[in-house]
Motif scaffolding. Structure first.
Motif, PDB file in Angstrom:
ATOM      1  N   THR A   9       0.508  14.524   1.333  1.00  0.00           N
ATOM      2  CA  THR A   9      -0.630  13.683   0.967  1.00  0.00           C
ATOM      3  C   THR A   9      -0.503  12.326   1.642  1.00  0.00           C
ATOM      4  OG1 THR A   9      -0.942  14.797  -1.153  1.00  0.00           O
ATOM      5  CG2 THR A   9      -1.803  12.541  -0.966  1.00  0.00           C
TER       6      THR A   9
ATOM      7  N   ALA B 279       2.514  11.078  -8.798  1.00  0.00           N
ATOM      8  CA  ALA B 279       1.823  11.356 -10.065  1.00  0.00           C
ATOM      9  C   ALA B 279       0.935  12.592  -9.939  1.00  0.00           C
ATOM     10  CB  ALA B 279       1.004  10.140 -10.499  1.00  0.00           C
ATOM     11  N   GLU B 280       0.271  12.745  -8.801  1.00  0.00           N
ATOM     12  CA  GLU B 280      -0.587  13.915  -8.579  1.00  0.00           C
ATOM     13  C   GLU B 280       0.210  15.213  -8.608  1.00  0.00           C
ATOM     14  OE1 GLU B 280      -2.537  12.965  -4.904  1.00  0.00           O
ATOM     15  OE2 GLU B 280      -3.949  11.592  -5.875  1.00  0.00           O
TER      16      GLU B 280
ATOM     17  N   ARG C 250       3.480   6.167  -5.367  1.00  0.00           N
ATOM     18  CA  ARG C 250       3.389   6.378  -6.817  1.00  0.00           C
ATOM     19  C   ARG C 250       2.255   7.345  -7.162  1.00  0.00           C
ATOM     20  NH1 ARG C 250       5.874   2.673 -10.020  1.00  0.00           N
ATOM     21  NH2 ARG C 250       6.696   0.805  -9.052  1.00  0.00           N
ATOM     22  N   THR C 251       1.106   7.134  -6.531  1.00  0.00           N
ATOM     23  CA  THR C 251      -0.056   7.981  -6.800  1.00  0.00           C
ATOM     24  C   THR C 251       0.201   9.417  -6.363  1.00  0.00           C
ATOM     25  OG1 THR C 251      -1.543   6.094  -6.595  1.00  0.00           O
ATOM     26  CG2 THR C 251      -2.529   8.275  -6.321  1.00  0.00           C
ATOM     27  N   ALA C 252       0.745   9.596  -5.176  1.00  0.00           N
ATOM     28  CA  ALA C 252       1.012  10.944  -4.664  1.00  0.00           C
ATOM     29  C   ALA C 252       2.021  11.676  -5.547  1.00  0.00           C
ATOM     30  CB  ALA C 252       1.526  10.873  -3.221  1.00  0.00           C
TER      31      ALA C 252
ATOM     32  N   GLN D 154       2.286   1.779  -3.557  1.00  0.00           N
ATOM     33  CA  GLN D 154       1.239   2.220  -4.486  1.00  0.00           C
ATOM     34  C   GLN D 154       0.816   3.657  -4.200  1.00  0.00           C
ATOM     35  OE1 GLN D 154      -2.361   2.758  -3.846  1.00  0.00           O
ATOM     36  NE2 GLN D 154      -2.470   3.377  -5.976  1.00  0.00           N
ATOM     37  N   ARG D 155       0.629   3.981  -2.947  1.00  0.00           N
ATOM     38  CA  ARG D 155       0.201   5.346  -2.595  1.00  0.00           C
ATOM     39  C   ARG D 155       1.307   6.369  -2.872  1.00  0.00           C
ATOM     40  NH1 ARG D 155      -4.634   5.999   0.521  1.00  0.00           N
ATOM     41  NH2 ARG D 155      -5.616   3.992   0.935  1.00  0.00           N
TER      42      ARG D 155
ATOM     43  N   GLU E 114       0.834  -1.205   0.000  1.00  0.00           N
ATOM     44  CA  GLU E 114       0.000   0.000   0.000  1.00  0.00           C
ATOM     45  C   GLU E 114       0.863   1.248   0.000  1.00  0.00           C
ATOM     46  OE1 GLU E 114      -3.635   2.123   2.475  1.00  0.00           O
ATOM     47  OE2 GLU E 114      -2.678   0.354   3.328  1.00  0.00           O
TER      48      GLU E 114
END
Length: 141
Positions: free
Chosen positions: A132, A25-26, A21-23, A18-19, A15
């Motif tokens: 984030t 990308a944002e 990577r997402t943060a 993955q989070r 988790e």
């Protein structure tokens, strides 16, 4: 001087990766490279070395617009790119640590005022990504 920004969160390893990577990308960062340090150590040094480092991945994060400006101002700066972000967790740990390079390190090495402006932008974006993650971790605890 500290050369990283760090957050430690009560997130499971998959988790947290993955989070992260997402943060990133944002904030406009893509992942150019990914080094699974644990797997590399296991293959090259053996399982003991892999177990000693635990789960450890280095994400080479790049914001193309910032990188383009930085390389135009200081072509040799490519030796310091991409911005590395580490996600690590020791075996049996309850928390995962995420660390991002402090882009101001580049400024100290170059002394270039244009690089300073770009590093300020990159720094704000990396800190926002970590904020984030921190808010996700706080909500999950």
């Amino acid at each position: 001087m500290s050369y990283t920004h760090t957050v430690t969160l009560p997130l499971a390893w998959p988790e947290a990766v993955q989070r992260t990577r997402t943060a990133l990308a944002e904030q406009g960062f893509g992942i150019l490279t990914e080094i699974d340090v644990r797997a590399t150590f296991a293959a090259k040094l053996g399982p003991e070395a892999a177990d000693a480092i635990g789960d450890y991945v280095i994400l080479g994060a790049c914001n193309p617009a910032l990188a383009s400006r930085a390389l135009a101002a200081e072509p040799a700066l490519g030796t310091l790119l991409p911005c590395n972000v580490v996600v690590r967790r020791a075996d049996n740990a309850r928390e995962t640590t995420i660390e991002a390079i402090d882009p101001q390190t580049m400024v100290q090495l170059t002394g270039n005022p244009v690089v300073s402006e770009i590093a300020d932008d990159a720094d704000a974006r990396l800190r926002a990504a970590l904020a984030t993650l921190r808010s996700i971790g706080a909500a999950g605890s």
